[in-house]
Design a protein around this motif. Structure first.
Motif, mmCIF file in Angstrom:
data_model
loop_
_atom_site.group_PDB
_atom_site.id
_atom_site.type_symbol
_atom_site.label_atom_id
_atom_site.label_comp_id
_atom_site.label_asym_id
_atom_site.label_seq_id
_atom_site.Cartn_x
_atom_site.Cartn_y
_atom_site.Cartn_z
ATOM 1 N N MET A 293 7.980 -13.128 -1.310
ATOM 2 C CA MET A 293 7.919 -13.214 0.142
ATOM 3 C C MET A 293 6.436 -13.300 0.510
ATOM 4 S SD MET A 293 11.089 -13.069 0.996
ATOM 5 C CE MET A 293 11.170 -12.716 2.757
ATOM 6 N N VAL A 294 6.118 -14.143 1.481
ATOM 7 C CA VAL A 294 4.720 -14.265 1.917
ATOM 8 C C VAL A 294 4.650 -14.193 3.439
ATOM 9 C CG1 VAL A 294 4.120 -15.713 -0.072
ATOM 10 C CG2 VAL A 294 4.754 -16.786 2.078
ATOM 11 N N GLY A 295 3.470 -13.876 3.939
ATOM 12 C CA GLY A 295 3.280 -13.821 5.384
ATOM 13 C C GLY A 295 2.064 -12.999 5.724
ATOM 14 N N PRO A 296 1.973 -12.538 6.987
ATOM 15 C CA PRO A 296 0.816 -11.731 7.371
ATOM 16 C C PRO A 296 0.831 -10.377 6.663
ATOM 17 C CG PRO A 296 2.371 -11.917 9.192
ATOM 18 C CD PRO A 296 2.928 -12.752 8.084
ATOM 19 N N CYS A 297 -0.350 -9.885 6.363
ATOM 20 C CA CYS A 297 -0.455 -8.596 5.662
ATOM 21 C C CYS A 297 -0.272 -7.462 6.681
ATOM 22 C CB CYS A 297 -1.831 -8.517 5.014
ATOM 23 S SG CYS A 297 -2.282 -6.881 4.447
ATOM 24 N N PRO A 298 0.616 -6.499 6.387
ATOM 25 C CA PRO A 298 0.828 -5.410 7.357
ATOM 26 C C PRO A 298 -0.396 -4.508 7.517
ATOM 27 C CG PRO A 298 2.082 -5.022 5.340
ATOM 28 C CD PRO A 298 1.482 -6.395 5.214
ATOM 29 N N ILE A 299 -1.366 -4.624 6.621
ATOM 30 C CA ILE A 299 -2.578 -3.812 6.752
ATOM 31 C C ILE A 299 -3.622 -4.544 7.603
ATOM 32 C CG2 ILE A 299 -4.411 -2.575 5.504
ATOM 33 C CD1 ILE A 299 -2.453 -2.895 3.014
ATOM 34 N N CYS A 300 -3.980 -5.755 7.203
ATOM 35 C CA CYS A 300 -5.150 -6.376 7.838
ATOM 36 C C CYS A 300 -4.815 -7.498 8.811
ATOM 37 C CB CYS A 300 -6.108 -6.904 6.772
ATOM 38 S SG CYS A 300 -5.453 -8.313 5.876
ATOM 39 N N SER A 301 -3.590 -8.018 8.791
ATOM 40 C CA SER A 301 -3.344 -9.246 9.554
ATOM 41 C C SER A 301 -2.920 -9.102 11.001
ATOM 42 C CB SER A 301 -2.299 -10.097 8.858
ATOM 43 O OG SER A 301 -2.777 -10.533 7.640
ATOM 44 N N GLU B 116 1.361 -11.383 -0.358
ATOM 45 C CA GLU B 116 2.503 -11.754 -1.181
ATOM 46 C C GLU B 116 3.170 -10.491 -1.679
ATOM 47 O OE1 GLU B 116 0.761 -15.935 -2.996
ATOM 48 O OE2 GLU B 116 1.168 -14.257 -4.350
ATOM 49 N N VAL B 117 4.496 -10.496 -1.659
ATOM 50 C CA VAL B 117 5.192 -9.277 -2.046
ATOM 51 C C VAL B 117 6.504 -9.606 -2.751
ATOM 52 C CG1 VAL B 117 6.227 -9.063 0.264
ATOM 53 C CG2 VAL B 117 6.007 -7.034 -1.165
ATOM 54 N N THR B 118 6.811 -8.825 -3.785
ATOM 55 C CA THR B 118 8.112 -8.875 -4.450
ATOM 56 C C THR B 118 8.720 -7.482 -4.305
ATOM 57 O OG1 THR B 118 7.232 -8.134 -6.565
ATOM 58 C CG2 THR B 118 7.239 -10.522 -6.181
ATOM 59 N N ALA B 119 9.867 -7.264 -4.919
ATOM 60 C CA ALA B 119 10.492 -5.945 -4.835
ATOM 61 C C ALA B 119 9.577 -4.871 -5.434
ATOM 62 C CB ALA B 119 11.837 -5.960 -5.554
ATOM 63 N N ASP B 120 8.758 -5.236 -6.416
ATOM 64 C CA ASP B 120 7.969 -4.245 -7.154
ATOM 65 C C ASP B 120 6.519 -4.123 -6.708
ATOM 66 O OD1 ASP B 120 10.133 -3.818 -8.852
ATOM 67 O OD2 ASP B 120 9.531 -5.506 -10.121
ATOM 68 N N TRP C 200 2.857 -5.754 -4.371
ATOM 69 C CA TRP C 200 2.317 -6.549 -3.269
ATOM 70 C C TRP C 200 0.852 -6.806 -3.564
ATOM 71 C CZ3 TRP C 200 -1.754 -4.469 -0.389
ATOM 72 C CH2 TRP C 200 -2.021 -3.113 -0.630
ATOM 73 N N VAL C 201 0.323 -7.858 -2.927
ATOM 74 C CA VAL C 201 -1.100 -8.152 -3.072
ATOM 75 C C VAL C 201 -1.581 -8.853 -1.811
ATOM 76 C CG1 VAL C 201 -0.654 -10.323 -4.286
ATOM 77 C CG2 VAL C 201 -2.850 -9.190 -4.588
ATOM 78 N N CYS C 202 -2.797 -8.504 -1.345
ATOM 79 C CA CYS C 202 -3.394 -9.179 -0.192
ATOM 80 C C CYS C 202 -4.799 -9.632 -0.554
ATOM 81 C CB CYS C 202 -3.452 -8.267 1.027
ATOM 82 S SG CYS C 202 -4.448 -9.002 2.353
ATOM 83 N N ALA C 203 -5.061 -10.917 -0.317
ATOM 84 C CA ALA C 203 -6.351 -11.496 -0.698
ATOM 85 C C ALA C 203 -7.468 -11.050 0.240
ATOM 86 C CB ALA C 203 -6.245 -13.018 -0.714
ATOM 87 N N VAL C 204 -7.137 -10.705 1.481
ATOM 88 C CA VAL C 204 -8.181 -10.279 2.416
ATOM 89 C C VAL C 204 -8.528 -8.807 2.181
ATOM 90 C CG1 VAL C 204 -8.742 -9.899 4.848
ATOM 91 C CG2 VAL C 204 -7.609 -12.006 4.143
ATOM 92 N N CYS C 205 -7.495 -7.975 2.025
ATOM 93 C CA CYS C 205 -7.733 -6.555 1.721
ATOM 94 C C CYS C 205 -8.303 -6.388 0.320
ATOM 95 C CB CYS C 205 -6.441 -5.760 1.782
ATOM 96 S SG CYS C 205 -5.791 -5.527 3.430
ATOM 97 N N GLU C 206 -8.129 -7.424 -0.516
ATOM 98 C CA GLU C 206 -8.549 -7.323 -1.915
ATOM 99 C C GLU C 206 -7.859 -6.102 -2.529
ATOM 100 O OE1 GLU C 206 -10.801 -8.508 -5.279
ATOM 101 O OE2 GLU C 206 -10.333 -9.524 -3.427
#
Ligand SMILES: [Zn+2]
Length: 395
Positions: free
Chosen positions: A35-43, A55-59, A61-67
Protein backbone atom coordinates in the motif's frame (compact mmCIF):
# COMPACT_ATOMS: atom_id res chain seq x y z
CA UNK A 1 8.50 -2.40 33.39
CA UNK A 2 7.97 -6.09 32.67
CA UNK A 3 9.96 -7.60 29.85
CA UNK A 4 7.76 -8.55 26.90
CA UNK A 5 8.63 -11.82 25.19
CA UNK A 6 9.20 -11.99 21.47
CA UNK A 7 6.23 -14.33 21.18
CA UNK A 8 3.93 -11.81 22.83
CA UNK A 9 5.23 -9.07 20.50
CA UNK A 10 4.62 -11.32 17.51
CA UNK A 11 1.09 -11.88 18.68
CA UNK A 12 0.57 -8.13 19.07
CA UNK A 13 1.85 -7.49 15.54
CA UNK A 14 -0.37 -10.24 14.12
CA UNK A 15 -3.38 -8.57 15.74
CA UNK A 16 -2.35 -5.16 14.32
CA UNK A 17 -1.32 -5.35 10.66
CA UNK A 18 0.77 -2.31 9.83
CA UNK A 19 -1.07 -1.48 6.59
CA UNK A 20 -4.52 -1.66 8.22
CA UNK A 21 -3.48 0.68 11.00
CA UNK A 22 -1.78 3.18 8.67
CA UNK A 23 -4.93 3.12 6.51
CA UNK A 24 -6.91 4.47 9.46
CA UNK A 25 -4.71 7.57 9.58
CA UNK A 26 -4.26 8.31 5.88
CA UNK A 27 -5.78 7.19 2.59
CA UNK A 28 -3.61 4.55 0.93
CA UNK A 29 -3.87 2.76 -2.37
CA UNK A 30 -2.55 -0.57 -3.56
CA UNK A 31 0.59 -0.55 -5.71
CA UNK A 32 2.11 -3.92 -6.53
CA UNK A 33 2.31 -5.94 -3.34
CA UNK A 34 2.20 -2.87 -1.06
CA UNK A 35 0.00 0.00 0.00
CA UNK A 36 1.35 3.47 -0.81
CA UNK A 37 0.28 7.02 -0.10
CA UNK A 38 0.93 9.96 2.20
CA UNK A 39 3.01 9.21 5.29
CA UNK A 40 0.95 9.48 8.51
CA UNK A 41 3.98 11.05 10.21
CA UNK A 42 5.27 13.70 7.83
CA UNK A 43 2.78 14.09 4.99
CA UNK A 44 -0.46 15.46 6.36
CA UNK A 45 0.77 19.03 5.88
CA UNK A 46 3.01 18.26 2.89
CA UNK A 47 6.20 19.24 4.69
CA UNK A 48 8.32 18.54 1.65
CA UNK A 49 7.89 19.60 -1.96
CA UNK A 50 9.18 16.19 -2.91
CA UNK A 51 6.24 13.84 -2.93
CA UNK A 52 6.33 11.80 0.24
CA UNK A 53 6.73 8.15 -0.49
CA UNK A 54 5.21 6.02 2.25
CA UNK A 55 5.04 2.29 1.62
CA UNK A 56 3.51 -0.25 3.92
CA UNK A 57 2.77 -3.98 4.06
CA UNK A 58 1.18 -5.99 6.85
CA UNK A 59 4.60 -6.31 8.52
CA UNK A 60 6.69 -3.22 7.71
CA UNK A 61 6.52 0.42 6.70
CA UNK A 62 9.03 2.84 5.26
CA UNK A 63 8.99 6.59 4.50
CA UNK A 64 11.59 8.23 2.29
CA UNK A 65 11.04 11.70 3.76
CA UNK A 66 11.14 10.62 7.41
CA UNK A 67 14.07 8.38 6.47
CA UNK A 68 12.46 5.92 8.84
CA UNK A 69 10.61 2.66 8.90
CA UNK A 70 9.97 -0.49 10.89
CA UNK A 71 7.18 -2.51 12.39
CA UNK A 72 3.76 -1.48 13.68
CA UNK A 73 5.11 -0.62 17.14
CA UNK A 74 7.58 1.81 15.67
CA UNK A 75 4.82 3.33 13.54
CA UNK A 76 2.73 4.02 16.65
CA UNK A 77 5.81 5.41 18.45
CA UNK A 78 6.38 7.82 15.56
CA UNK A 79 2.81 8.87 14.81
CA UNK A 80 1.57 9.09 18.39
CA UNK A 81 4.87 10.20 19.96
CA UNK A 82 4.91 7.26 22.39
CA UNK A 83 7.78 5.22 23.79
CA UNK A 84 7.98 1.48 23.18
CA UNK A 85 5.81 0.44 26.13
CA UNK A 86 3.36 3.25 25.45
CA UNK A 87 3.01 2.04 21.86
CA UNK A 88 2.47 -1.56 23.00
CA UNK A 89 -0.29 -0.41 25.38
CA UNK A 90 -1.80 1.77 22.62
CA UNK A 91 -2.03 -1.35 20.42
CA UNK A 92 -3.97 -3.23 23.08
CA UNK A 93 -1.14 -4.58 25.23
CA UNK A 94 1.02 -7.69 24.95
CA UNK A 95 -0.42 -11.08 25.83
CA UNK A 96 1.58 -14.27 26.22
CA UNK A 97 0.36 -16.81 23.64
CA UNK A 98 0.19 -20.56 24.24
CA UNK A 99 3.76 -22.00 24.51
CA UNK A 100 3.12 -24.60 21.80
CA UNK A 101 1.87 -21.97 19.39
CA UNK A 102 4.87 -19.85 20.36
CA UNK A 103 7.35 -22.62 19.57
CA UNK A 104 5.74 -23.35 16.22
CA UNK A 105 5.70 -19.68 15.20
CA UNK A 106 9.30 -19.23 16.27
CA UNK A 107 10.35 -22.09 13.95
CA UNK A 108 8.30 -20.65 11.09
CA UNK A 109 9.81 -17.23 11.66
CA UNK A 110 13.38 -18.55 11.63
CA UNK A 111 12.72 -20.42 8.37
CA UNK A 112 11.16 -17.40 6.71
CA UNK A 113 13.93 -15.09 7.89
CA UNK A 114 16.70 -17.39 6.65
CA UNK A 115 15.03 -17.55 3.24
CA UNK A 116 14.32 -13.84 2.87
CA UNK A 117 17.76 -12.79 4.19
CA UNK A 118 19.50 -14.99 1.65
CA UNK A 119 17.18 -13.93 -1.16
CA UNK A 120 17.45 -10.21 -0.46
CA UNK A 121 21.25 -10.20 -0.06
CA UNK A 122 21.47 -12.07 -3.35
CA UNK A 123 18.97 -9.70 -5.00
CA UNK A 124 20.80 -6.59 -3.73
CA UNK A 125 24.14 -7.78 -5.09
CA UNK A 126 22.65 -8.68 -8.49
CA UNK A 127 20.81 -5.36 -8.67
CA UNK A 128 24.03 -3.51 -7.78
CA UNK A 129 25.86 -5.26 -10.65
CA UNK A 130 22.96 -4.52 -13.01
CA UNK A 131 22.95 -0.84 -12.04
CA UNK A 132 26.69 -0.62 -12.42
CA UNK A 133 26.34 -1.90 -16.00
CA UNK A 134 23.68 0.78 -16.66
CA UNK A 135 26.06 3.40 -15.25
CA UNK A 136 28.93 2.09 -17.39
CA UNK A 137 26.77 2.31 -20.51
CA UNK A 138 25.94 5.96 -19.87
CA UNK A 139 27.40 8.52 -22.25
CA UNK A 140 29.71 11.34 -21.14
CA UNK A 141 27.80 14.37 -19.89
CA UNK A 142 29.53 16.91 -22.14
CA UNK A 143 27.42 17.73 -25.18
CA UNK A 144 24.57 15.48 -24.01
CA UNK A 145 20.88 16.14 -23.40
CA UNK A 146 21.64 16.00 -19.66
CA UNK A 147 24.15 18.84 -20.09
CA UNK A 148 21.41 20.77 -21.95
CA UNK A 149 19.05 20.11 -19.05
CA UNK A 150 21.57 21.55 -16.57
CA UNK A 151 22.32 24.49 -18.88
CA UNK A 152 18.58 25.20 -18.98
CA UNK A 153 18.79 25.67 -15.20
CA UNK A 154 21.82 27.90 -15.50
CA UNK A 155 24.37 25.36 -14.32
CA UNK A 156 27.09 23.08 -15.61
CA UNK A 157 28.82 20.16 -13.99
CA UNK A 158 32.59 20.36 -13.47
CA UNK A 159 34.90 17.62 -14.77
CA UNK A 160 34.85 14.72 -12.35
CA UNK A 161 31.17 15.07 -11.46
CA UNK A 162 29.71 11.58 -11.44
CA UNK A 163 26.96 12.39 -13.94
CA UNK A 164 26.22 10.79 -17.27
CA UNK A 165 23.50 10.76 -19.87
CA UNK A 166 21.65 7.59 -20.73
CA UNK A 167 19.81 7.47 -24.07
CA UNK A 168 17.11 5.07 -22.95
CA UNK A 169 16.29 4.43 -19.31
CA UNK A 170 13.30 2.34 -18.35
CA UNK A 171 10.88 3.66 -15.74
CA UNK A 172 9.31 0.97 -13.58
CA UNK A 173 6.25 1.55 -11.42
CA UNK A 174 4.26 -1.12 -9.59
CA UNK A 175 3.97 -4.67 -10.82
CA UNK A 176 2.21 -6.59 -13.55
CA UNK A 177 1.10 -10.22 -13.53
CA UNK A 178 1.38 -12.24 -16.74
CA UNK A 179 -0.95 -15.07 -17.84
CA UNK A 180 1.06 -17.66 -15.88
CA UNK A 181 0.64 -15.58 -12.71
CA UNK A 182 4.27 -14.49 -12.62
CA UNK A 183 4.73 -11.00 -11.24
CA UNK A 184 7.26 -8.58 -12.64
CA UNK A 185 8.05 -4.88 -12.51
CA UNK A 186 5.75 -2.76 -14.67
CA UNK A 187 7.55 -0.57 -17.20
CA UNK A 188 5.55 2.57 -17.99
CA UNK A 189 8.06 4.84 -19.72
CA UNK A 190 11.41 4.78 -21.45
CA UNK A 191 13.49 7.69 -22.53
CA UNK A 192 16.69 9.67 -22.00
CA UNK A 193 17.86 10.46 -18.49
CA UNK A 194 20.60 12.10 -16.51
CA UNK A 195 22.15 9.36 -14.40
CA UNK A 196 24.24 9.96 -11.28
CA UNK A 197 26.36 7.33 -9.53
CA UNK A 198 25.67 6.92 -5.81
CA UNK A 199 28.65 6.13 -3.58
CA UNK A 200 27.66 4.15 -0.49
CA UNK A 201 28.90 4.67 3.09
CA UNK A 202 31.56 1.99 2.44
CA UNK A 203 32.91 3.97 -0.55
CA UNK A 204 31.57 1.45 -3.08
CA UNK A 205 29.16 2.06 -5.96
CA UNK A 206 25.73 1.63 -4.37
CA UNK A 207 23.19 2.58 -7.02
CA UNK A 208 22.02 5.30 -9.39
CA UNK A 209 19.95 8.45 -9.17
CA UNK A 210 17.93 9.03 -12.34
CA UNK A 211 16.41 12.26 -13.68
CA UNK A 212 14.16 11.39 -16.64
CA UNK A 213 14.34 14.00 -19.38
CA UNK A 214 12.16 15.12 -22.27
CA UNK A 215 14.23 14.93 -25.46
CA UNK A 216 12.25 17.75 -27.07
CA UNK A 217 12.49 20.38 -24.33
CA UNK A 218 15.56 19.16 -22.37
CA UNK A 219 13.48 19.67 -19.23
CA UNK A 220 12.37 17.04 -16.73
CA UNK A 221 10.06 14.50 -18.35
CA UNK A 222 6.40 14.44 -17.33
CA UNK A 223 5.70 10.83 -16.43
CA UNK A 224 2.11 9.74 -16.08
CA UNK A 225 0.82 6.43 -14.78
CA UNK A 226 -1.20 5.13 -17.79
CA UNK A 227 -3.76 3.43 -15.52
CA UNK A 228 -4.43 6.10 -12.91
CA UNK A 229 -3.38 9.33 -14.65
CA UNK A 230 -1.23 10.14 -11.61
CA UNK A 231 1.85 12.28 -12.31
CA UNK A 232 4.87 10.39 -11.01
CA UNK A 233 8.20 11.84 -9.85
CA UNK A 234 10.67 12.45 -12.71
CA UNK A 235 13.48 11.46 -10.35
CA UNK A 236 14.11 7.98 -9.04
CA UNK A 237 16.72 6.13 -7.05
CA UNK A 238 17.62 2.54 -7.84
CA UNK A 239 19.85 0.52 -5.54
CA UNK A 240 20.67 1.90 -2.13
CA UNK A 241 20.95 5.59 -1.23
CA UNK A 242 21.24 5.16 2.55
CA UNK A 243 24.34 6.92 3.81
CA UNK A 244 25.33 7.50 0.18
CA UNK A 245 26.17 10.61 -1.82
CA UNK A 246 26.69 11.84 -5.37
CA UNK A 247 30.09 13.34 -6.14
CA UNK A 248 29.69 16.62 -8.04
CA UNK A 249 33.26 17.87 -8.18
CA UNK A 250 36.47 18.32 -6.22
CA UNK A 251 39.47 16.15 -5.38
CA UNK A 252 38.59 13.45 -2.83
CA UNK A 253 42.21 12.98 -1.78
CA UNK A 254 43.14 16.61 -1.09
CA UNK A 255 39.96 18.62 -0.42
CA UNK A 256 39.57 20.34 2.98
CA UNK A 257 36.07 21.69 2.51
CA UNK A 258 32.76 20.02 1.76
CA UNK A 259 29.61 21.72 0.51
CA UNK A 260 26.72 19.29 0.75
CA UNK A 261 23.02 19.73 0.01
CA UNK A 262 19.95 17.85 -0.99
CA UNK A 263 19.75 17.95 -4.79
CA UNK A 264 22.17 17.86 -7.70
CA UNK A 265 20.84 21.16 -9.07
CA UNK A 266 21.04 22.83 -5.63
CA UNK A 267 24.67 21.93 -5.06
CA UNK A 268 25.77 22.79 -8.61
CA UNK A 269 24.05 26.19 -8.27
CA UNK A 270 25.98 26.96 -5.08
CA UNK A 271 29.20 25.87 -6.74
CA UNK A 272 28.50 28.09 -9.72
CA UNK A 273 27.71 31.10 -7.50
CA UNK A 274 30.98 30.62 -5.56
CA UNK A 275 32.94 30.36 -8.83
CA UNK A 276 31.28 33.51 -10.14
CA UNK A 277 32.35 35.31 -6.96
CA UNK A 278 35.94 34.33 -7.75
CA UNK A 279 36.34 31.79 -4.93
CA UNK A 280 39.20 29.32 -5.28
CA UNK A 281 37.36 26.01 -5.38
CA UNK A 282 40.42 23.76 -5.67
CA UNK A 283 40.05 22.61 -2.05
CA UNK A 284 36.27 22.12 -2.20
CA UNK A 285 34.24 18.95 -2.50
CA UNK A 286 30.67 19.26 -3.77
CA UNK A 287 28.27 16.47 -2.87
CA UNK A 288 24.56 15.84 -3.20
CA UNK A 289 22.99 13.84 -0.38
CA UNK A 290 20.29 12.66 -2.86
CA UNK A 291 17.50 13.88 -0.59
CA UNK A 292 16.89 15.74 2.64
CA UNK A 293 16.25 12.66 4.80
CA UNK A 294 19.52 11.11 3.71
CA UNK A 295 21.45 14.31 4.52
CA UNK A 296 20.57 14.03 8.20
CA UNK A 297 20.04 10.28 8.25
CA UNK A 298 17.71 8.57 10.65
CA UNK A 299 16.53 10.43 13.77
CA UNK A 300 16.29 8.80 17.20
CA UNK A 301 12.68 9.99 17.49
CA UNK A 302 9.97 12.18 16.03
CA UNK A 303 9.09 15.52 17.63
CA UNK A 304 5.91 17.60 17.48
CA UNK A 305 5.85 20.40 14.92
CA UNK A 306 5.73 23.77 16.74
CA UNK A 307 2.61 24.96 14.92
CA UNK A 308 1.11 22.49 12.46
CA UNK A 309 -1.82 20.21 13.25
CA UNK A 310 -3.92 17.96 11.04
CA UNK A 311 -7.13 15.94 11.17
CA UNK A 312 -6.59 12.21 10.66
CA UNK A 313 -8.98 9.81 8.91
CA UNK A 314 -10.57 9.04 12.31
CA UNK A 315 -11.46 12.73 12.68
CA UNK A 316 -8.96 13.40 15.49
CA UNK A 317 -6.94 16.60 15.47
CA UNK A 318 -3.28 15.69 15.80
CA UNK A 319 -0.10 17.66 16.22
CA UNK A 320 2.01 17.15 13.10
CA UNK A 321 5.16 15.19 13.95
CA UNK A 322 8.46 15.14 12.11
CA UNK A 323 11.89 13.52 12.46
CA UNK A 324 13.75 15.16 15.35
CA UNK A 325 17.18 16.86 15.50
CA UNK A 326 19.07 14.00 17.18
CA UNK A 327 20.70 11.50 14.79
CA UNK A 328 20.51 7.77 15.37
CA UNK A 329 24.25 7.15 15.23
CA UNK A 330 23.78 3.40 14.80
CA UNK A 331 22.45 4.04 11.31
CA UNK A 332 24.63 4.51 8.21
CA UNK A 333 25.96 7.99 7.60
CA UNK A 334 27.43 9.84 4.62
CA UNK A 335 31.21 9.21 4.88
CA UNK A 336 32.78 12.67 5.18
CA UNK A 337 36.57 12.22 4.79
CA UNK A 338 38.60 12.88 7.99
CA UNK A 339 40.66 15.52 6.18
CA UNK A 340 37.64 17.79 5.73
CA UNK A 341 37.89 20.64 8.27
CA UNK A 342 34.95 22.72 7.07
CA UNK A 343 31.49 21.50 6.13
CA UNK A 344 28.74 23.72 4.76
CA UNK A 345 25.26 22.23 4.98
CA UNK A 346 22.95 23.68 2.34
CA UNK A 347 19.35 24.14 3.45
CA UNK A 348 16.82 24.63 0.68
CA UNK A 349 13.85 26.80 1.54
CA UNK A 350 11.19 24.90 -0.37
CA UNK A 351 10.45 22.24 2.24
CA UNK A 352 9.08 22.92 5.71
CA UNK A 353 11.66 24.91 7.65
CA UNK A 354 11.45 22.68 10.74
CA UNK A 355 11.84 19.51 8.67
CA UNK A 356 14.90 20.93 6.92
CA UNK A 357 16.38 22.43 10.09
CA UNK A 358 16.15 19.12 11.93
CA UNK A 359 17.79 17.27 9.04
CA UNK A 360 20.64 19.82 9.02
CA UNK A 361 21.03 19.57 12.81
CA UNK A 362 21.27 15.79 12.54
CA UNK A 363 23.87 16.12 9.80
CA UNK A 364 25.83 18.65 11.89
CA UNK A 365 25.94 16.23 14.84
CA UNK A 366 26.84 13.27 12.65
CA UNK A 367 29.68 15.09 10.87
CA UNK A 368 31.05 16.77 14.03
CA UNK A 369 34.78 16.18 14.70
CA UNK A 370 37.35 18.03 16.84
CA UNK A 371 38.74 20.91 14.79
CA UNK A 372 36.04 20.76 12.11
CA UNK A 373 33.80 23.78 11.52
CA UNK A 374 30.23 23.05 10.47
CA UNK A 375 27.95 25.78 9.21
CA UNK A 376 24.56 26.03 7.60
CA UNK A 377 23.67 28.14 4.58
CA UNK A 378 19.99 28.79 3.91
CA UNK A 379 18.17 29.52 0.68
CA UNK A 380 15.39 32.14 0.85
CA UNK A 381 12.03 30.90 2.13
CA UNK A 382 10.03 29.10 -0.54
CA UNK A 383 13.02 28.71 -2.85
CA UNK A 384 15.86 26.30 -3.45
CA UNK A 385 19.36 27.43 -4.38
CA UNK A 386 18.70 26.76 -8.05
CA UNK A 387 15.64 29.06 -8.01
CA UNK A 388 17.84 31.75 -6.45
CA UNK A 389 20.66 31.22 -8.93
CA UNK A 390 18.29 31.43 -11.92
CA UNK A 391 16.83 34.68 -10.52
CA UNK A 392 20.30 36.08 -9.93
CA UNK A 393 21.39 35.36 -13.48
CA UNK A 394 18.20 36.90 -14.84
CA UNK A 395 19.40 39.93 -12.85
ZN1 LIG B 1 7.26 10.41 6.56
Amino acid sequence: MALISEAALDELKRRNPCDELAGKWVNLRRSGGKMVGPCPICSPNQLSRNAARFEVTADRWVCAVCEDGGDVIRLVERVEGKDFHGAVEWLGGAQEPDPEVTARRAREREDRKAKTDAASADYREKERARLHRIWEHGEPLTGSLAADYLAGRGIEAPPGARLRCHPEMFYFHGETTDETGRRSARMIHKGPAMVAAIVGPDGRFAGIHITYLDAGTAKKAVIIDPDTGEILPAKKVRGSKRGGYIHLGGDLTTAKRLDIGEGIETVLSVRQALARDGRDLSGHLFWSSIDLGNLGGKATETVPHPTLTWRNALGHIRRQRLPGPVPDLDEPSIPVPDRIDEVTLLGDGDSDRELTKNALLRAARRFRRPGRAIRMAWADAGKDFNDMWIEEMAG
